[in-house]
Scaffold this motif. Sequence first.
Motif, PDB file in Angstrom:
ATOM      1  N   GLN A  81      47.781  36.519  40.087  1.00 12.80           N
ATOM      2  CA  GLN A  81      47.369  36.518  41.627  1.00 12.80           C
ATOM      3  C   GLN A  81      47.854  37.591  42.441  1.00 12.80           C
ATOM      4  O   GLN A  81      47.388  37.791  43.345  1.00 12.80           O
ATOM      5  CB  GLN A  81      47.273  35.118  42.051  1.00 12.80           C
ATOM      6  N   PHE A  82      49.311  37.659  42.177  1.00 19.18           N
ATOM      7  CA  PHE A  82      49.764  38.771  43.108  1.00 19.18           C
ATOM      8  C   PHE A  82      49.255  40.344  42.744  1.00 19.18           C
ATOM      9  O   PHE A  82      49.152  41.197  43.565  1.00 19.18           O
ATOM     10  CB  PHE A  82      51.335  38.654  42.681  1.00 19.18           C
ATOM     11  N   THR A  83      48.592  40.412  41.548  1.00 21.89           N
ATOM     12  CA  THR A  83      48.279  41.692  41.201  1.00 21.89           C
ATOM     13  C   THR A  83      46.718  41.653  41.905  1.00 21.89           C
ATOM     14  O   THR A  83      46.474  42.555  42.361  1.00 21.89           O
ATOM     15  CB  THR A  83      47.968  41.756  39.815  1.00 21.89           C
ATOM     16  N   ALA A  84      45.906  40.580  41.905  1.00 26.30           N
ATOM     17  CA  ALA A  84      44.503  40.522  42.331  1.00 26.30           C
ATOM     18  C   ALA A  84      44.739  40.691  44.171  1.00 26.30           C
ATOM     19  O   ALA A  84      43.809  41.454  44.696  1.00 26.30           O
ATOM     20  CB  ALA A  84      43.890  39.180  41.974  1.00 26.30           C
ATOM     21  N   VAL A  85      45.744  40.437  44.651  1.00 29.73           N
ATOM     22  CA  VAL A  85      45.893  40.110  46.151  1.00 29.73           C
ATOM     23  C   VAL A  85      46.311  41.823  46.392  1.00 29.73           C
ATOM     24  O   VAL A  85      45.781  42.426  47.435  1.00 29.73           O
ATOM     25  CB  VAL A  85      46.950  39.356  46.464  1.00 29.73           C
ATOM     26  N   SER A  86      47.171  42.219  45.410  1.00 31.03           N
ATOM     27  CA  SER A  86      47.531  43.795  45.641  1.00 31.03           C
ATOM     28  C   SER A  86      46.224  44.695  45.645  1.00 31.03           C
ATOM     29  O   SER A  86      45.937  45.576  46.582  1.00 31.03           O
ATOM     30  CB  SER A  86      48.574  44.228  44.542  1.00 31.03           C
ATOM     31  N   ILE A  87      45.316  44.394  44.690  1.00 29.76           N
ATOM     32  CA  ILE A  87      43.991  45.056  44.544  1.00 29.76           C
ATOM     33  C   ILE A  87      43.373  45.299  45.912  1.00 29.76           C
ATOM     34  O   ILE A  87      42.746  46.084  46.532  1.00 29.76           O
ATOM     35  CB  ILE A  87      43.374  44.691  43.249  1.00 29.76           C
ATOM     36  N   LEU A  88      43.217  43.830  46.441  1.00 32.07           N
ATOM     37  CA  LEU A  88      42.325  43.564  47.576  1.00 32.07           C
ATOM     38  C   LEU A  88      42.955  44.061  48.805  1.00 32.07           C
ATOM     39  O   LEU A  88      42.510  44.635  49.930  1.00 32.07           O
ATOM     40  CB  LEU A  88      42.327  42.250  47.803  1.00 32.07           C
ATOM     41  N   LEU A  89      44.222  44.117  48.792  1.00 33.98           N
ATOM     42  CA  LEU A  89      44.916  45.020  49.922  1.00 33.98           C
ATOM     43  C   LEU A  89      44.864  46.357  49.887  1.00 33.98           C
ATOM     44  O   LEU A  89      44.355  47.159  50.991  1.00 33.98           O
ATOM     45  CB  LEU A  89      46.426  44.793  49.795  1.00 33.98           C
ATOM     46  N   LEU A  90      44.686  46.969  48.737  1.00 32.90           N
ATOM     47  CA  LEU A  90      44.445  48.516  48.420  1.00 32.90           C
ATOM     48  C   LEU A  90      42.942  48.774  48.783  1.00 32.90           C
ATOM     49  O   LEU A  90      42.686  49.750  49.511  1.00 32.90           O
ATOM     50  CB  LEU A  90      44.794  48.941  47.281  1.00 32.90           C
ATOM     51  N   GLN A  91      42.083  47.640  48.785  1.00 36.38           N
ATOM     52  CA  GLN A  91      40.682  47.858  48.919  1.00 36.38           C
ATOM     53  C   GLN A  91      40.451  47.782  50.399  1.00 36.38           C
ATOM     54  O   GLN A  91      39.812  48.545  51.041  1.00 36.38           O
ATOM     55  CB  GLN A  91      39.832  46.575  48.327  1.00 36.38           C
ATOM     56  N   GLU A  92      41.280  46.845  51.354  1.00 34.49           N
ATOM     57  CA  GLU A  92      41.267  47.021  52.609  1.00 34.49           C
ATOM     58  C   GLU A  92      41.580  48.329  53.233  1.00 34.49           C
ATOM     59  O   GLU A  92      41.253  48.780  54.523  1.00 34.49           O
ATOM     60  CB  GLU A  92      42.128  45.750  53.316  1.00 34.49           C
ATOM     61  N   ARG A  93      42.689  49.053  52.466  1.00 34.03           N
ATOM     62  CA  ARG A  93      42.993  50.096  52.865  1.00 34.03           C
ATOM     63  C   ARG A  93      42.261  51.396  52.481  1.00 34.03           C
ATOM     64  O   ARG A  93      42.446  52.656  52.643  1.00 34.03           O
ATOM     65  CB  ARG A  93      44.362  50.495  52.488  1.00 34.03           C
ATOM     66  N   GLY A  94      41.196  51.071  51.974  1.00 29.78           N
ATOM     67  CA  GLY A  94      40.156  52.250  51.352  1.00 29.78           C
ATOM     68  C   GLY A  94      40.342  52.811  50.210  1.00 29.78           C
ATOM     69  O   GLY A  94      39.967  53.875  49.984  1.00 29.78           O
ATOM     70  N   LEU A  95      41.462  52.461  49.490  1.00 31.42           N
ATOM     71  CA  LEU A  95      42.065  53.078  48.446  1.00 31.42           C
ATOM     72  C   LEU A  95      41.372  52.851  47.077  1.00 31.42           C
ATOM     73  O   LEU A  95      41.221  53.184  45.853  1.00 31.42           O
ATOM     74  CB  LEU A  95      43.482  52.905  48.239  1.00 31.42           C
ATOM     75  N   ILE A  96      40.797  51.538  46.869  1.00 23.09           N
ATOM     76  CA  ILE A  96      40.395  51.110  45.771  1.00 23.09           C
ATOM     77  C   ILE A  96      38.887  50.076  46.345  1.00 23.09           C
ATOM     78  O   ILE A  96      39.037  49.599  47.587  1.00 23.09           O
ATOM     79  CB  ILE A  96      41.010  49.895  45.127  1.00 23.09           C
ATOM     80  N   ASN A  97      37.649  50.379  45.577  1.00 25.97           N
ATOM     81  CA  ASN A  97      36.657  49.414  45.709  1.00 25.97           C
ATOM     82  C   ASN A  97      36.399  48.586  44.570  1.00 25.97           C
ATOM     83  O   ASN A  97      36.243  49.146  43.417  1.00 25.97           O
ATOM     84  CB  ASN A  97      35.249  50.037  46.173  1.00 25.97           C
ATOM     85  N   ILE A  98      36.547  47.200  44.579  1.00 29.12           N
ATOM     86  CA  ILE A  98      36.302  46.512  43.404  1.00 29.12           C
ATOM     87  C   ILE A  98      34.973  46.411  42.596  1.00 29.12           C
ATOM     88  O   ILE A  98      34.759  45.830  41.298  1.00 29.12           O
ATOM     89  CB  ILE A  98      36.738  44.908  43.463  1.00 29.12           C
ATOM     90  N   GLU A  99      34.187  47.006  43.361  1.00 31.24           N
ATOM     91  CA  GLU A  99      32.741  47.258  42.607  1.00 31.24           C
ATOM     92  C   GLU A  99      32.744  48.495  41.886  1.00 31.24           C
ATOM     93  O   GLU A  99      31.754  48.807  41.144  1.00 31.24           O
ATOM     94  CB  GLU A  99      31.518  47.104  43.862  1.00 31.24           C
ATOM     95  N   ASP A 100      33.626  49.340  42.048  1.00 35.83           N
ATOM     96  CA  ASP A 100      33.723  50.696  41.207  1.00 35.83           C
ATOM     97  C   ASP A 100      33.892  50.599  39.914  1.00 35.83           C
ATOM     98  O   ASP A 100      34.637  49.815  39.414  1.00 35.83           O
ATOM     99  CB  ASP A 100      34.631  51.664  41.874  1.00 35.83           C
ATOM    100  N   PRO A 101      33.170  51.522  39.176  1.00 37.29           N
ATOM    101  CA  PRO A 101      33.780  51.378  37.537  1.00 37.29           C
ATOM    102  C   PRO A 101      35.190  51.732  37.454  1.00 37.29           C
ATOM    103  O   PRO A 101      35.746  52.498  38.290  1.00 37.29           O
ATOM    104  CB  PRO A 101      32.788  52.532  37.058  1.00 37.29           C
ATOM    105  N   ILE A 102      35.791  51.295  36.492  1.00 38.12           N
ATOM    106  CA  ILE A 102      37.358  51.382  36.379  1.00 38.12           C
ATOM    107  C   ILE A 102      37.705  52.869  36.016  1.00 38.12           C
ATOM    108  O   ILE A 102      38.702  53.340  36.113  1.00 38.12           O
ATOM    109  CB  ILE A 102      37.812  50.477  35.199  1.00 38.12           C
ATOM    110  N   SER A 103      36.617  53.576  35.524  1.00 45.07           N
ATOM    111  CA  SER A 103      36.809  54.811  35.114  1.00 45.07           C
ATOM    112  C   SER A 103      37.021  55.950  36.241  1.00 45.07           C
ATOM    113  O   SER A 103      37.634  56.842  36.201  1.00 45.07           O
ATOM    114  CB  SER A 103      35.763  55.539  34.248  1.00 45.07           C
ATOM    115  N   LYS A 104      36.760  55.597  37.614  1.00 42.94           N
ATOM    116  CA  LYS A 104      37.248  56.033  38.754  1.00 42.94           C
ATOM    117  C   LYS A 104      38.616  56.091  39.004  1.00 42.94           C
ATOM    118  O   LYS A 104      39.050  57.017  39.587  1.00 42.94           O
ATOM    119  CB  LYS A 104      36.381  55.150  39.976  1.00 42.94           C
ATOM    120  N   TYR A 105      39.375  55.104  38.525  1.00 41.56           N
ATOM    121  CA  TYR A 105      40.860  54.798  38.504  1.00 41.56           C
ATOM    122  C   TYR A 105      41.447  54.676  37.412  1.00 41.56           C
ATOM    123  O   TYR A 105      42.914  55.119  37.589  1.00 41.56           O
ATOM    124  CB  TYR A 105      41.135  53.706  39.270  1.00 41.56           C
TER     125      TYR A 105
END
Length: 357
Positions: free
Chosen positions: A87-111
């Motif tokens: 859950q700490f990893t999931a929250v980290s991903i969502l924090l990065l999404q809030e900062r415009g650095l990740i979009n969880i709907e993107d294909p993982i090949s983007k990252y």
Amino acid sequence: MLISRTLLRSTLPIALALTPFAVQAQSTEELTEMVEVEAASGAYMGSVLVARGDEVLLDQAWGSANLEWDIANTSDTRFRIGSVTKQFTAVSILLLQERGLINIEDPISKYIEDAPESWAKITVRDLLQHTSGIPNLTSLDSFGTQKFLPTSQDELIATFSGLPLEFEPNSEWRYSNSNFVLLSRMVETASKMSYQDFVKTNLFDPLGMKSTGIDRSAEILPKRAAGYSPSDDGIINAEYVNMAIPTGAGALYSSTGDLLKWQRGLFGGKVLSEASMTQLTTPSEFEAVAGAKYALGLLVTDTPEGRSIWHGGGIEGFNAFLGYDPDTKVTVVVLANLNGGSASKLGMGLLEATREK
């Protein structure tokens, strides 16, 4: 994270072959008695905390932090928490999404650099909710040896990146630690920080979680419990595992008090936006385990009695349970330094027992 395949089969990740405790045990004495029964059976030792809102109902420890030195567990003993880390990893991903650095709907090949062609349809969300189809690295035959060895993140990813998918992405649910190893890489790539530094700076320090961090076997860590496993001859020292391997899938240690701070911060709106919290706690359509569905690094169980948001974890020598009822604001933390199903059994039992009927 469940490192051993034997451990995986016996406690996956919270395999709820549980006998429910009697409900409506409201007093500290009644809650304590529930744990006393499990501890007296020899199946449990560790630390337990139950709180309703700001009121702590139970904060106590049982058994030994170190059997060889006869040192007792206490409320501030530090335990490895296994897959509660997710859950700490999931929250980290969502924090990065809030900062415009990740979009969880993107294909993982983007990252993920050099992602194989077979991963083309896998999204970040698929990793977060275990619908990717990527094989679970801890279930591979090679992992029985690999877990003892120094292994870089690149080497770890290479053990499963060339394997065929087990199913079409987002067509079913299957638990895979490989997903959260990849998410750990994404946190590091997007933030330009190590996973350890990111969670410390963005999660632990702001919430005052001074007894939580990445477990390093070589580090001298005050108040760290030793881990044990049951055997036909009684309790034995747990097998070694290289703690550089689990990363954001299961590498954290914590205490019951720190995990209460986490629950209060997370569900109190101090970590994520309301929109991100909705994403975090909205489960996929697939049943995961024992009637629960998997959200993002969390399991969600809906029954007529209410909603439980929870996760368990197991790693050599340790099991853990962290649960929350959003209606009654009850938090249950059960940390164990003896492998087995008691942490989840107690966790779900205590969560149900503290519901106001």
